[in-house]
Design an enzyme around this catalytic site. Structure first.
Site, short mmCIF file in Angstrom:
data_model
loop_
_atom_site.label_atom_id
_atom_site.label_comp_id
_atom_site.label_asym_id
_atom_site.label_seq_id
_atom_site.Cartn_x
_atom_site.Cartn_y
_atom_site.Cartn_z
N ASP A 62 0.86 -1.18 0.00
CA ASP A 62 0.00 0.00 0.00
C ASP A 62 0.89 1.23 0.00
OD1 ASP A 62 -2.38 1.76 0.46
OD2 ASP A 62 -3.32 -0.16 0.94
N HIS A 118 -2.77 3.19 -4.81
CA HIS A 118 -2.17 2.73 -3.55
C HIS A 118 -0.72 2.31 -3.76
CE1 HIS A 118 -5.75 2.58 -0.86
NE2 HIS A 118 -6.42 2.42 -2.00
N GLU A 175 -9.94 2.66 -5.29
CA GLU A 175 -9.60 4.03 -4.91
C GLU A 175 -8.46 4.61 -5.76
OE1 GLU A 175 -10.80 4.24 -0.24
OE2 GLU A 175 -8.93 3.20 -0.67
N TYR A 193 -16.05 -4.38 8.65
CA TYR A 193 -14.79 -3.65 8.85
C TYR A 193 -14.55 -3.52 10.35
CZ TYR A 193 -13.52 -2.48 4.08
OH TYR A 193 -13.09 -2.55 2.77
N PHE A 194 -13.72 -4.41 10.87
CA PHE A 194 -13.51 -4.50 12.31
C PHE A 194 -12.49 -3.49 12.82
CE2 PHE A 194 -14.86 -9.26 12.21
CZ PHE A 194 -16.16 -8.86 11.97
N ASP A 195 -12.15 -2.50 12.00
CA ASP A 195 -11.31 -1.39 12.48
C ASP A 195 -12.16 -0.29 13.11
OD1 ASP A 195 -12.44 -0.64 10.08
OD2 ASP A 195 -10.56 0.01 9.15
#
Length: 411
Positions: free
Chosen positions: A61, A131, A197, A289-291
């Site tokens: 990334d 990215h 993105e 999305y566990f963030d």
């Protein structure tokens, strides 16, 4: 003692059970923060403990490149290290400490072996053509050259404006990298090429890219992104691998039938992909999305929003609007652990558990057999297992668990 243990009687039973979905996964971002092999293998062990079978390994990334590529050693020598890291959620403060690391070929082999022992399939991800700031720090000629001096690996969170250019030599780089991913992960049926993105400002302002688009008969940057996706998918197919990318790969043109789609911006991308005949892995940001924080009071630093244990357990991976004859395209789903605010594996575990326990049941169990109260009753004992394994699960139980956990602990 040398005396034999007393015999243990095990009743004869027949267990009829099978998973609902073939893709039951967890994602781990090793780019924003690097995790050594031992941490990745522990992550795999816990994944397998919960009857999950896919590790999606996000290897590159803007903030760091972790995968070795023999032809391009500077990807890890330069792209694997950032000079400092922003504190908090993109404040003006930095830690003034170099962060980085990368996997050697021997490291990748060790990760492959620990996953193979646990019957876990690895999906390596190399994110292109966006990215890529860490890659361009190593090889600036792959970029569009519009920002003056070559970039450094990104020290803040978010998405860089840098993209790969569209030169023939850059396409060769892309193919070489995908070939390396396939060779490093020989058991991986899927290779993830990102495709999400992509900031297209550089493509619209770079005369060389505009000329390239004209030569290719492409009318817009979206079509150029679709062209890039096709090149990557075709190359992976030539290597005997299936490609998978984020749902942006549906934009700009026709997608190769063999390509699978990871639907993260809600469910619309997954529905469209399945209707078009593509296999889909559901990873909607609002459910997997566990963030995000998982209960009040919220984590000190986390991505905006909250996903509770109950939110995860009540999630249904097959969208209601998907016709029955297309539902087989939903391969399954996975939990997403982006590591901006997870500098250690202990922090990863705190964000992951116990929500992973809920997702594991969602992906294994038929909807009509799910029962939230029964799940919470079983979870109270499972928390004790996690505690015995020193898993840093979130300390705050769901409200319905409170008394049950106190009872079990006292007992």
């Amino acid at each position: 003692s040398s005396s034999p243990s007393p015999p243990v009687a095990v009743p004869a039973v027949r267990i009829l059970d099978r998973p609902r979905f073939r893709w039951r996964g967890l994602h781990l971002d090793v780019s924003r923060h690097f995790f050594p092999v031992a941490d990745v293998c522990r992550y795999v062990d816990l994944l397998a403990l919960h009857r999950m079978n896919v590790l999606h390994l996000h290897l590159t990334d803007d903030q760091g490149w972790r995968m070795p590529v023999k032809k391009y050693p500077r990807l890890t020598e330069v792209g694997g290290w950032r000079r400092e890291t922003v504190l908090g959620r993109n404040t003006r403060l930095y830690d003034n400490s170099t962060h980085g690391g990368f996997y050697t070929e021997e490291d990748v082999s060790a990760i492959n072996e620990c996953a193979h022992r646990r019957r876990v399939h690895i999906v390596p991800e190399v994110d292109m053509p966006g990215h890529v700031q860490a890659a361009l720090a190593a090889y600036p000629h792959l970029g569009n050259g519009l920002e003056g001096s070559p970039p450094l690996p990104m020290t803040r969170w978010g998405v860089s404006e840098y993209t790969l250019n569209a030169e023939t030599s850059t396409l060769k780089f892309v193919r070489d990298v995908l070939t390396s991913a396939a060779e490093l992960f020989p058991r991986s049926r899927f290779v993830h090429f990102g495709g999400d993105e992509v900031k297209k400002k550089e493509w619209t302002t770079n005369p060389a890219v505009r000329k390239r688009m004209t030569d290719l008969g492409l009318g817009s940057p979206d079509e150029l992104q679709s062209w890039y996706v096709k090149q990557m998918a075709d190359h992976l197919a030539s290597l005997g691998r299936r490609s998978i990318g984020w749902d942006e790969i549906l934009e700009g043109g026709e997608l190769a039938t063999s390509a699978a789609v990871m639907s993260w911006r809600g469910e619309k991308g997954g529905v469209k992909a399945a209707l078009d005949g593509h296999d889909v892995v559901m990873t909607p940001v609002g459910k997997t999305y566990f963030d995000r924080s998982q209960r009040e009071p919220r984590e000190t630093v986390a991505q905006p929003g909250m996903i509770t244990l109950e939110d995860v357990y009540r999630y249904e991976p097959v969208p209601k609007e998907l016709p029955e004859d297309k539902q087989h395209h939903v391969l399954g789903g996975q939990g997403m652990l982006w590591s901006e605010y997870m500098p250690t594996m202990s922090a990863v575990e705190r964000f992951a558990y116990p929500r992973v326990c809920a997702l594991a049941e969602v992906l294994w169990t038929d909807p009509q057999r799910k029962d939230m109260d029964d799940f919470l009753s079983r979870l109270k004992r499972h928390r004790l297992r996690l505690r015995a394994m020193a898993v840093n699960a979130h300390p705050e139980p769901a409200p319905l668990e409170d008394k049950a956990i106190q009872h079990v602990t006292q007992k």
